[in-house]
Design an enzyme around this catalytic site. Structure first.
Site, mmCIF file in Angstrom:
data_model
loop_
_atom_site.group_PDB
_atom_site.id
_atom_site.type_symbol
_atom_site.label_atom_id
_atom_site.label_comp_id
_atom_site.label_asym_id
_atom_site.label_seq_id
_atom_site.Cartn_x
_atom_site.Cartn_y
_atom_site.Cartn_z
ATOM 1 N N GLY A 149 50.968 12.159 39.326
ATOM 2 C CA GLY A 149 52.183 11.925 40.077
ATOM 3 C C GLY A 149 52.356 12.944 41.194
ATOM 4 N N CYS A 150 53.311 12.676 42.057
ATOM 5 C CA CYS A 150 53.512 13.532 43.227
ATOM 6 C C CYS A 150 54.118 14.885 42.828
ATOM 7 C CB CYS A 150 54.372 12.822 44.254
ATOM 8 S SG CYS A 150 55.895 12.114 43.597
ATOM 9 N N TYR A 151 55.248 14.834 42.133
ATOM 10 C CA TYR A 151 55.866 16.087 41.690
ATOM 11 C C TYR A 151 54.909 16.877 40.810
ATOM 12 C CZ TYR A 151 60.673 14.725 43.066
ATOM 13 O OH TYR A 151 61.821 14.392 43.749
ATOM 14 N N THR A 152 54.180 16.129 39.987
ATOM 15 C CA THR A 152 53.332 16.798 39.003
ATOM 16 C C THR A 152 52.156 17.493 39.670
ATOM 17 O OG1 THR A 152 52.272 14.662 38.648
ATOM 18 C CG2 THR A 152 53.982 15.292 37.119
ATOM 19 N N CYS A 154 52.011 18.741 42.558
ATOM 20 C CA CYS A 154 52.509 19.937 43.237
ATOM 21 C C CYS A 154 52.894 21.024 42.232
ATOM 22 C CB CYS A 154 53.699 19.541 44.112
ATOM 23 S SG CYS A 154 54.213 20.807 45.265
#
Lengths: 344, 344, 344, 344
Positions: A149-152, A154
């Site tokens: 995922g995107c948040y993950t 990062c």
């Protein structure tokens, strides 16, 4: 040339994948598909792609895709990918899933956080968590790659060196993350309207956001022990970008040199930059880069580690292509930008 | 490899040039220069370029640049380029000037609109107006290329087919243009502050904007007669993009087919797209494209022709590279993007 | 206290009306209604109003509204108001319609541009076009007030003095207008998503926008002759504001003094400001003001007249309240702001 | 009528004060002053105020101000106020300082964090920390009121009930705050340019921001023990608004009821709203409100308390007027808005 299929080609992540693959020197799109827009030209949905990709979109049919492609990218709603992928499909094509269905190793954790049934639990152990900077070797040769995922992406990359090297206390970690609005997708929702997002900031999914267990899984694995942490995402009035600001207590006796040494794990990574100033999302916009920096606060004993990515590139389509490059033995940076325009 | 110098490398246009040339397969930057930041790394000024271009900036010295480069790009304040360029410089290097000093053929017109002296009037006839889609053949072999302005590129290209083919009345033309804020440059001015630009729109330079005579010169040349027109620019709260909306009265008897035929002049242009819907600046962001469409209003007898570009690419750095490609016999599209991310 | 009903209270214009009336010293909301949200608290839909207006929304029932209110504001889709308003309703309450149904005097013109049937043509002659600065006396005593459109308010007021005083040629008028995104309403449409609007500008409704005949009607009336003009609206990435830039050829012999004299018609208007610099929408944000300025171009013979308003205030809810104030004999400025925050 | 002087009337906070006081029913501006713009009309600097406040700006002379005003508002750079305010001035007028000079009780703490000398340490004990919801009684009758900072107002008010009632562990508190760009002021700085702020987010002042000791002072006082905490501000691409997201570990045995009870301290506050959903800055834009909500995470044992204000109103000018209202015995809400437009 690698033949690529994309199911869900007209969401923001899927469309970014179409754009990147259209310019990839070693890949060609052979099966672009969209449930909503099948039969239409991709460039009718994304006029910016007129003349660059005018292919007609096909139905989201994974079996046909597997006949016509070496790699199938899935950019679908939660729960759908797990109902489509089978051993037969994997025998014919590598599957790179941009969704969440194969990211969590544990079926129960998935169903608890996503509140939907997982349709292919037996495939979970076939899947690799496709974060190249951490699992590069495991990605090679795998047929099912769960794109993070995107948040993950990062958050994990920002904290990983600290956790892996046992430099921080593993309880009490707090991740305060901020995302551009493209992270909410292209759905026609009130909360995504320009006038509802512009000139404001808010937290959302407080204590309940689905990326939490994904971050915990990866950091727990790195730590060799269970980590429970606080993750809070925010919606920022901008198109793209994620900033993860991570707070943790440094362990007693940890020196600046220890921290520097830990982050040097990224020294040769083509897509990671270690900065001395706090990262700004604009500097990675449109690129597959992760910018990371940190500050140590002697007053509080905390380290504040900060990471920035483009949520649609390193947080989705770019990382998917990076994974394809690895899976097919290409140069990992092929087709991926590293230079952001400024101002973009 | 073509050796390139850039004087004024840290303004927005200069920096975009640095970015494009950093990725250009047939060119290398040998002399990046900045009066304000000489001695510093380019990536210290533009951290997004860290790892991509970490060259140390040199002084804006055109003589040294001419020793070390085959092509010199100038991105300097009005009046400065004309005091630097000489026949001796041109004997050593091709000069591509992103400023206004060599765009107008007439010294007096320049001095009237720019309110500054022109220091090299004798070179005006050596210069070619570097709009490839109109002056491609004249660009080849020239040593001094005047890269067009941002508003002018967009406005001229939008109206050129109509004027060239005598389809519109040449009096009464009105160009209402809108620009992103990067067009105002990187100077520390009150009117460029975020809070002074955001959430507002305004016209500026009404009746007096310096791009007016440049548009008039080129369209007059195309028409074979003097054209005087109204040009009004606006400041839009976005980073990049120019939209030119051009109003003109169609001549009696002009058919839809005539107009279509006129615009077909662009059919094989790699950087022009003819659209059926009004262009949106986001679709050309980061690219060297010009998107054009038009509507005919039977009620009023007007044609509304609309063009969109990225002011820093086709309106500045990208077009400069396109000119370099032509001048050095490369493929005209080398190093230039055509696919905009969405949303970007 | 004037009792006010609002039908369509949860669209952007309706909600702005709720806000203004909540603070109005001489009015109270007695019947707030919303088809979509009947039964819910207004402040559940607009949390910013929590503690200020927590009234429960009722059904869009004009008969009930007429029983409980002295004035009924309608903020409804085109075609709906004309099916609701009757002589019986008007006998009980003053109706101020923020929609288009009663703005055009001519049924055929309405049906041609709006492509929907008009359900109450007999009431058209009962209605007054509620632009106070032009029709103030006619508004007094009327029971049915057609509140002008946003683009139209701005464009008409900008051009009215020139047309009324025969200072410009009435053919060839061009209005290039720009609007913030709240003008597109609160509907869940793809084209209103943050990521589809942000960082871009486009024209839309070119040659076909419905506000065209409304502007033509009012200016024709002022001129005493039929005016046909070009109107082009644009979507700007900001929440609020309209800028109308109007181009016309000055008649021979018209002096600067003539123009100044013409605009002095607004000298005592509480909501009009004549500026020497081009207006900026931010300076009228949240207010009921119209800011106007103009430039004469001796080169082209054109006058460029520019007006700015807040589309939701003077372009909708604020003007509706101004009309209510007039209709009920209050001070015209009651409850209406004149000072915009900066930056807002 | 209270006569008011404003020194520093043309910064964003000073100008907002001018706007609010211009509409205040019980106050009038008698001495508007600006070092940079003395001699010019206020409305020449802020054209949005034309017709509302056209007063000529005077020199920043506190002695003259004290002759002509009952209350002097100071909106000046750090270190300047402490060199201007004297016992003589305070004998003539109430001073409300929007800057930091009198907020910290301890001279050394001030000089350490602000890196500038404090010129009036003897007045520190005369000053009251002007956060009405906490120090209302102490404000009454004081002659020197230190108006709190923007981040601090938001953060203190969000955490105060938890700290005051000993519901959270006082070590390990983390405040991750986000601010609109007006918080950076109106100075002509590169980092405040539209193109440098737009479409990006970043943390700044990490571990070093000057609002840290101010928050610590007030929360320590509430706790009755020293609190050291982590405060990290961020720059958000919007004009106005602050969001403080505060993380703390709940003490063992604290119930939901305890927390609810603690926050009920605000139940009768005219400017505080307790929400069930996370606050959004747009809902308080232009108002003097503080919106607060919280979530308890049973998994982690944390409470996440969130507050939102408008940095220029409750975070500066509005709170200053609230303090004036208290000091002069007026209704505390006089002249202050509570309803935000939406979208604004």
């Amino acid at each position: 040339m690698i033949k690529a299929a994309i199911l869900g080609a007209t969401g923001y992540a899927g469309a970014e994948l179409m754009r990147i693959l259209s310019g990839h020197p070693e890949a060609e799109i052979t099966y672009p598909a969209s449930h909503s827009y099948a039969g239409k030209k991709f460039s009718d949905i994304y006029p910016g792609m007129k003349g660059i990709c005018d292919m007609v979109l096909r139905e989201d049919d994974i079996s046909k895709a597997a006949e016509e492609a070496d790699v199938i990218f899935l950019s679908l709603p939660a729960g759908l990918a797990s109902s489509l992928v089978t051993k037969e499909i994997l025998a014919k094509a590598v599957v790179i899933d941009l969704g969440a269905d194969f990211r969590l190793h544990d079926k129960t954790t998935y169903e608890t956080w996503y509140k939907t049934e997982h349709h292919a639990p037996s495939l979970l152990k076939e899947a690799v968590y496709g974060l190249p900077e951490i699992h590069r070797d495991a990605i090679k040769g795998k047929r099912l790659i769960a794109n993070p995922g995107c948040y993950t992406t990062c958050s994990i990359m920002t904290l990983y060196p600290l956790v892996k090297n046992s430099l921080i206390e593993t309880d009490g970690i707090i991740i305060d993350a901020k995302s551009g609005t493209s992270g909410s997708g292209r759905g026609e929702k009130l909360t995504s309207l320009f006038c509802e997002v512009n000139e404001s900031i808010k937290a959302y999914g407080v204590t309940t956001h689905r990326h939490t267990p994904e971050i915990e899984q990866e950091l727990s694995e790195a730590a060799g022990m269970d980590i429970v942490l606080q993750f809070t995402p925010h919606l920022v009035p901008m198109n793209r970008g994620i900033l993860s600001v991570c707070y943790a207590r440094l362990k007693k006796g940890v020196s600046d040199e220890d921290i520097k040494e830990a982050y040097s794990i990224y020294a040769d990574e083509p897509f990671v930059r270690l900065l001395s100033a706090p990262p700004e999302t604009r500097y990675v916009k449109g690129t597959n880069l992760v910018d990371i920096s940190y500050s140590v606060d002697k007053r509080t004993g905390n380290i504040i580690a900060m990471g920035a990515i483009d949520n649609l590139v390193k947080g989705a389509a770019g990382q998917a292509v990076q994974n394809m490059n690895i899976a097919f033995g290409l140069d990992e940076t092929e087709g991926l930008d590293r230079a952001a325009g400024c101002p973009f």
